[in-house]
Enzyme design. Structure first.
Site, PDB file in Angstrom:
ATOM      1  N   ASP A  11       2.484   3.033 -15.356  1.00 23.39           N
ATOM      2  CA  ASP A  11       1.518   4.135 -15.506  1.00 23.39           C
ATOM      3  C   ASP A  11       0.085   3.582 -15.512  1.00 23.39           C
ATOM      4  OD1 ASP A  11       1.717   4.561 -19.149  1.00 23.39           O
ATOM      5  OD2 ASP A  11       1.963   2.786 -17.900  1.00 23.39           O
ATOM      6  N   ASP A  16      -1.141  -2.315 -16.805  1.00 24.65           N
ATOM      7  CA  ASP A  16      -0.272  -2.188 -15.629  1.00 24.65           C
ATOM      8  C   ASP A  16      -0.931  -2.826 -14.413  1.00 24.65           C
ATOM      9  OD1 ASP A  16       0.146   0.412 -17.376  1.00 24.65           O
ATOM     10  OD2 ASP A  16       2.017   0.103 -16.262  1.00 24.65           O
TER      11      ASP A  16
END
Ligand code: RIB
Ligand code: CA
Length: 312
Positions: A11, A16
């Protein structure tokens, strides 16, 4: 050289982004695709953020959109950490690349079922896409080499009990934890040790590239989140999963029986880790998860910085 095939589900999200860059930049990883899920920010933003990273790396790795909300709960994002866009800090741009039209759950089922069982699934957001794929194709675990995920932990970071990824979608976390897939868990208690040290930030700031400057601006904002005004340093949680696949020696792990609380209340989304193996005394469930417990921060940053520097 050992090369691990990886599909990354996450996400993006500041950490990330670091995991995706590490996966794409390290020669030990063959990053096949990035599937995105609502969590740190909306699904729409995770798609755009992933595409911006692909543009900055000049890579045509597929970005495949997944679920826009958890299985049962309403979506709760983390603007206090990642900003409304999920990528607060750097100047955004309209990505040249476009996302796949396939849904992530369909993509995961098709790709794993057609594979030789040699693809690792890294999951570093709420586990909604993975749980949906498992529900749609119960045999998928026969073809997933292992699920290496960031989630859960000995204690929480969004409530006292629950880590964010498990808290956003506790039901999905339980489906994945209860699955027969081989699972390796990077919980919050481990990943909060993956700090952006002042030395690491200085080295990032010295990387003279468009990607390097984008990462510097991401980290600069990321440090101003909940840590603002404190001594707490930002943590590159999700990249721990990729670093493990590159060099497992960076981590110490043990096998435990892990379960997830899915009853609403103070412990909703909590990962319950049976450290004393109480659950195995009377032949009840044996350990079902390999849990990471220590990391070598110097080796971690050596890999992370080398990966960023790959891209001009
Ligand atoms: O709790 C940390 C996790 O939640 C990380 O994966 C971060 O990106 C957010 O998704
Ligand atoms: Ca994440």
């Amino acid at each position: 050289m050992r090369v691990e095939k990886v599909i990354y589900d996450g996400d993006p999200g500041h950490d990330d982004a670091m995991a995706i860059i590490m996966a794409a930049g390290d020669p030990h990883i063959d990053l096949l695709a990035v599937t995105t899920v609502a969590g740190n920010t909306t699904l729409e933003n995770t798609i755009k953020n992933a595409l911006m990273i692909m543009d900055l790396m000049k890579l045509d790795i597929p970005v495949v959109p997944g679920c826009a909300k958890p299985l049962l709960k309403k979506l709760q994002t983390a603007p206090m950490v990642h900003g409304q866009s999920g990528f607060e800090g750097p100047e955004h741009f309209v990505p040249l690349r476009q996302a796949s039209k396939e849904h992530a759950a369909d993509f995961l089922i098709r790709t794993f079922m057609e594979s030789d069982g040699d693809i690792n699934l890294v999951a570093a957001g709420p586990l909604t896409n993975i749980a949906l794929a498992m529900t749609r194709e119960p045999g998928i675990c026969d073809k997933v080499k292992q699920i290496v995920f960031m989630g859960g932990g000995r204690y929480g970071n969004i409530t006292g009990a629950a880590e964010f990824n498990f808290w956003v979608d506790p039901e999905a976390a339980k489906i994945v934890i209860d699955s027969k897939c081989k699972k390796v868990m990077f919980g919050w208690d481990l990943t909060e040790k993956a700090i952006v040290t002042p030395e690491a930030f200085t080295k990032i700031s010295e990387i003279d590239s468009r990607l390097g400057r984008f990462v510097r601006d991401l980290i600069e904002f990321y440090a101003l989140g909940p840590a603002k005004g404190t001594e707490i340093l930002p943590t590159i949680n999700d990249a721990c999963c990729i670093a493990y696949l590159i060099n497992p020696e960076i981590f110490e792990t043990s096998d435990y029986f892990v379960d997830v609380v899915t009853t609403p209340g103070i412990s909703y989304g909590m990962s319950v880790i049976d450290y004393y193996r109480m659950n195995t005394w009377d032949m009840s469930p044996q350990p079902n998860v390999t849990v990471a417990e220590e990391l070598d921060l110097d080796l971690f940053w050596e890999i992370m910085l080398n990966a960023i520097e790959v891209f001009d």
